[in-house]
Write a protein that holds these residues in place. Structure first.
Motif, PDB file in Angstrom:
ATOM      1  N   VAL A  52     -22.786  16.724   9.773  1.00 22.32           N
ATOM      2  CA  VAL A  52     -23.427  17.874  10.546  1.00 22.32           C
ATOM      3  C   VAL A  52     -22.095  17.726  11.863  1.00 22.32           C
ATOM      4  N   GLU A  53     -21.637  19.299  11.906  1.00 17.90           N
ATOM      5  CA  GLU A  53     -20.718  19.177  12.796  1.00 17.90           C
ATOM      6  C   GLU A  53     -20.479  20.370  13.622  1.00 17.90           C
ATOM      7  N   GLU A  54     -19.515  20.253  14.547  1.00 14.87           N
ATOM      8  CA  GLU A  54     -19.074  21.323  15.791  1.00 14.87           C
ATOM      9  C   GLU A  54     -18.714  22.499  14.944  1.00 14.87           C
ATOM     10  N   LEU A  68     -10.558  21.771   8.693  1.00 15.33           N
ATOM     11  CA  LEU A  68     -12.088  22.202   8.275  1.00 15.33           C
ATOM     12  C   LEU A  68     -12.186  21.533   6.923  1.00 15.33           C
ATOM     13  N   GLU A  69     -11.363  21.362   6.287  1.00 12.60           N
ATOM     14  CA  GLU A  69     -11.577  20.745   4.983  1.00 12.60           C
ATOM     15  C   GLU A  69     -10.203  20.519   4.318  1.00 12.60           C
ATOM     16  N   PHE A  70     -10.230  19.635   3.257  1.00 11.84           N
ATOM     17  CA  PHE A  70      -9.154  19.388   2.295  1.00 11.84           C
ATOM     18  C   PHE A  70      -9.722  19.664   0.945  1.00 11.84           C
ATOM     19  N   GLU A  89      -8.736  31.459  14.227  1.00 14.60           N
ATOM     20  CA  GLU A  89      -8.177  31.934  13.320  1.00 14.60           C
ATOM     21  C   GLU A  89      -7.954  30.821  12.016  1.00 14.60           C
ATOM     22  N   GLU A  90      -8.103  31.288  10.857  1.00 13.48           N
ATOM     23  CA  GLU A  90      -8.251  29.905   9.718  1.00 13.48           C
ATOM     24  C   GLU A  90      -6.863  30.513   8.959  1.00 13.48           C
ATOM     25  N   ALA A  91      -6.433  29.385   8.606  1.00 16.01           N
ATOM     26  CA  ALA A  91      -5.086  29.388   7.691  1.00 16.01           C
ATOM     27  C   ALA A  91      -5.118  28.364   6.760  1.00 16.01           C
TER      28      ALA A  91
HETATM   29  P1  AMP Z   1     -15.403  24.062   3.222  1.00 16.77           P
HETATM   30  O1  AMP Z   1     -16.246  24.188   2.102  1.00 16.77           O
HETATM   31  O2  AMP Z   1     -15.626  22.895   3.927  1.00 16.77           O
HETATM   32  O3  AMP Z   1     -14.084  24.561   2.870  1.00 16.77           O
HETATM   33  O4  AMP Z   1     -16.026  24.991   4.359  1.00 16.77           O
HETATM   34  C1  AMP Z   1     -15.766  26.557   3.795  1.00 16.77           C
HETATM   35  C2  AMP Z   1     -15.755  27.383   4.947  1.00 16.77           C
HETATM   36  O5  AMP Z   1     -16.717  27.019   5.964  1.00 16.77           O
HETATM   37  C3  AMP Z   1     -14.530  27.334   5.777  1.00 16.77           C
HETATM   38  O6  AMP Z   1     -13.188  27.841   5.252  1.00 16.77           O
HETATM   39  C4  AMP Z   1     -14.592  27.739   7.096  1.00 16.77           C
HETATM   40  O7  AMP Z   1     -14.663  29.301   6.984  1.00 16.77           O
HETATM   41  C5  AMP Z   1     -15.964  27.523   7.214  1.00 16.77           C
HETATM   42  N1  AMP Z   1     -16.195  26.315   8.199  1.00 16.77           N
HETATM   43  C6  AMP Z   1     -16.410  24.880   7.574  1.00 16.77           C
HETATM   44  N2  AMP Z   1     -16.458  24.144   8.796  1.00 16.77           N
HETATM   45  C7  AMP Z   1     -16.481  24.973   9.746  1.00 16.77           C
HETATM   46  C8  AMP Z   1     -16.613  24.492  11.223  1.00 16.77           C
HETATM   47  N3  AMP Z   1     -16.646  23.199  11.674  1.00 16.77           N
HETATM   48  N4  AMP Z   1     -16.538  25.659  12.063  1.00 16.77           N
HETATM   49  C9  AMP Z   1     -16.705  26.853  11.681  1.00 16.77           C
HETATM   50  N5  AMP Z   1     -16.214  27.327  10.267  1.00 16.77           N
HETATM   51  C10 AMP Z   1     -16.488  26.084   9.434  1.00 16.77           C
END
Ligand code: AMP
Ligand code: GLY
Length: 422
Positions: free
Chosen positions: A184-186, A282-284, A191-193
């Motif tokens: 569970v996160e903030e 956000l993710e790897f 902008e995402e890249a």
């Molecule tokens: P993930 O499956 O972790 O790649 O997350 C999928 C998408 O959810 C990401 O590309 C973001 O657009 C959105 N996302 C994930 N985590 C966050 C976060 N902490 N805050 C805002 N958007 C998020």
């Protein structure tokens, strides 16, 4: 060389296309491939999740290199099976693939290494997760720990939504055992890249930046998809930010794993939120992005095959990549209804005319061959891609190609790349 590419989507079509340009390559196999890939490779009907079947194929055909496209076989240990047979593989082994396979492993690793990421807590207990969610600021992000085909991240607007998300993941098990534990996160909004890099576990060599478009409709409206289009490079990820991400994210994570005895060999993908205070992870992903690959690889001037060999051997040091000037854009044509349910088997026309346009490549994602005709067979059907002198030129060429392609109820975004032009 004889190379096996595992997978059968747009990313894999692009990988096969790039690999096929190498003078080192004599034969390409792809499992399972698709009708677009079949013009460049011998397609073998083995599912990308059948890691034993794939290993047997690589052994029988004495593949000089196996390049793994999707995450599932990596997380399940295809890299380990191939390595145990002495077969060279591009793609991390299971322990390193946990970077995508377990969000808890990854968040805890980042916390320990002080890699910038959203503030979070992890839970195996529903009531504890609920109590935590009650005291948080909204929106709040709820994530299933394991692989959920890109659907395991739920952004909740208030406590009621968070409760519903936790209930469906942890109690109703909508993602199966992937939801045994949650993060569970903030919520981060900027902008995402996407940043992709080759690494052999020691040296990290970044590719050019890119940006995906996850929402299904123009203006980033509607539900998230696997990705409705991409472009490269992404000007938001400036050279300075790329350097910062290398020093604060990519290298610490690769070296942190190395220090745990886990060599990461393959491509590492970081989804970054570019905050005012710097990039946050956000993710790897432990593989190439889809559709980022479609936008990035056409700009790579360097022969990718020796690069992949050096990654597999662990001898990447000193390598540099050359890139073409200009930009590349990929517009995804999807089935009407995607990411919900959609029909299959609809005839596609105009592929040849579109593919004949200068600097255009039409990568197949979800297509099939039916009585000699190419038909739709997935949510994302095609990645219509063009290189141009600049982004505007690339987009003009890509959309000109899109306009030549038809299938009933085709859906695509008309605003790919617009953010970068503002
Ligand atoms: P993930 O499956 O972790 O790649 O997350 C999928 C998408 O959810 C990401 O590309 C973001 O657009 C959105 N996302 C994930 N985590 C966050 C976060 N902490 N805050 C805002 N958007 C998020
Ligand atoms: N385009 C996002 C991903 O490949 O996960």
């Amino acid at each position: 060389m004889k190379i096996l590419v595992v997978g059968g989507g747009g990313r894999e079509h692009t990988l096969v296309w790039k690999i096929s340009q190498s003078p080192l390559v004599k034969e390409i196999y792809c499992a399972p491939g698709n009708p677009g890939i079949a013009s460049l490779a011998r397609c073998v009907p083995i599912d990308a999740g059948d890691i034993k079947g794939l290993t047997a194929l690589a052994r029988q055909e004495r593949m000089d290199l196996t390049v793994v496209g999707p995450e599932v076989p990596l997380v399940e240990g295809l890299g380990d099976l191939l390595a145990a047979e002495g077969l060279p593989v591009f793609g991390p082994q299971k322990a390193a693939a946990a970077l995508e396979g377990s969000k808890i492993f990854t968040k805890d690793l980042m916390r320990r290494l002080q890699v910038p990421t959203a503030v979070y807590e992890t839970f195996a207990d529903f009531d504890a997760a609920l109590a935590y969610a009650r005291g948080q600021k909204y929106p709040l992000v709820v994530k299933a720990e394991g692989l959920a085909a890109g659907k395991g991240v739920i952004i909740t607007a208030d406590f009621a939504e968070a409760e519903a998300a936790l209930r469906s993941i942890m109690l109703d098990k909508v993602f199966g055992s992937a939801g045994n534990r949650v993060v569970v996160e903030e919520f981060l909004k900027w902008e995402e890249a996407s940043m992709l890099a080759f690494t052999d576990g020691e040296t990290v060599v970044p590719m050019i930046s890119s940006q995906d478009h996850k929402a299904v409709y123009d203006g980033d409206q509607g539900p998230n998809t696997g990705g409705m289009g991409a472009y490269a490079p992404a000007p938001v990820l400036t050279a300075d930010l790329l350097q910062e991400a290398m020093e604060r994210v990519m290298e610490p994570v690769v070296h942190g794993l190395r220090d745990m005895g886990i060599p990461y060999r393959g491509v590492l993908y970081a989804g970054l939120m570019l905050m005012e205070e710097g990039p946050k992870v956000l993710e790897f992903n432990v593989r190439f992005g889809d559709p980022e690959t479609q936008a990035v690889l056409p700009l790579m001037q360097t022969d990718m095959v020796p690069v992949m060999q050096e990654v597999a051997r662990g001898s990447l040091k000193g390598l540099t990549l050359d890139w073409y000037a200009g930009s590349c854009a990929c517009v995804v044509m999807a089935s009407g209804g995607y990411p919900g349910s959609y029909p299959k088997g609809l005839p596609i026309t105009g592929l040849e005319a579109a593919g004949a346009l200068e600097q255009v490549s039409v990568f197949h994602a979800g297509t099939a061959l039916q009585e000699g005709d190419i038909v739709t067979a997935g949510g994302r059907v095609l990645g219509v891609t063009a290189r141009g002198d600049d982004l505007q030129d690339a987009l003009k060429r890509a959309y000109r190609a899109v306009d030549l392609i038809h299938f009933p109820d085709a859906h695509f975004r008309r605003d790919i790349g617009q953010k970068a032009l503002k």
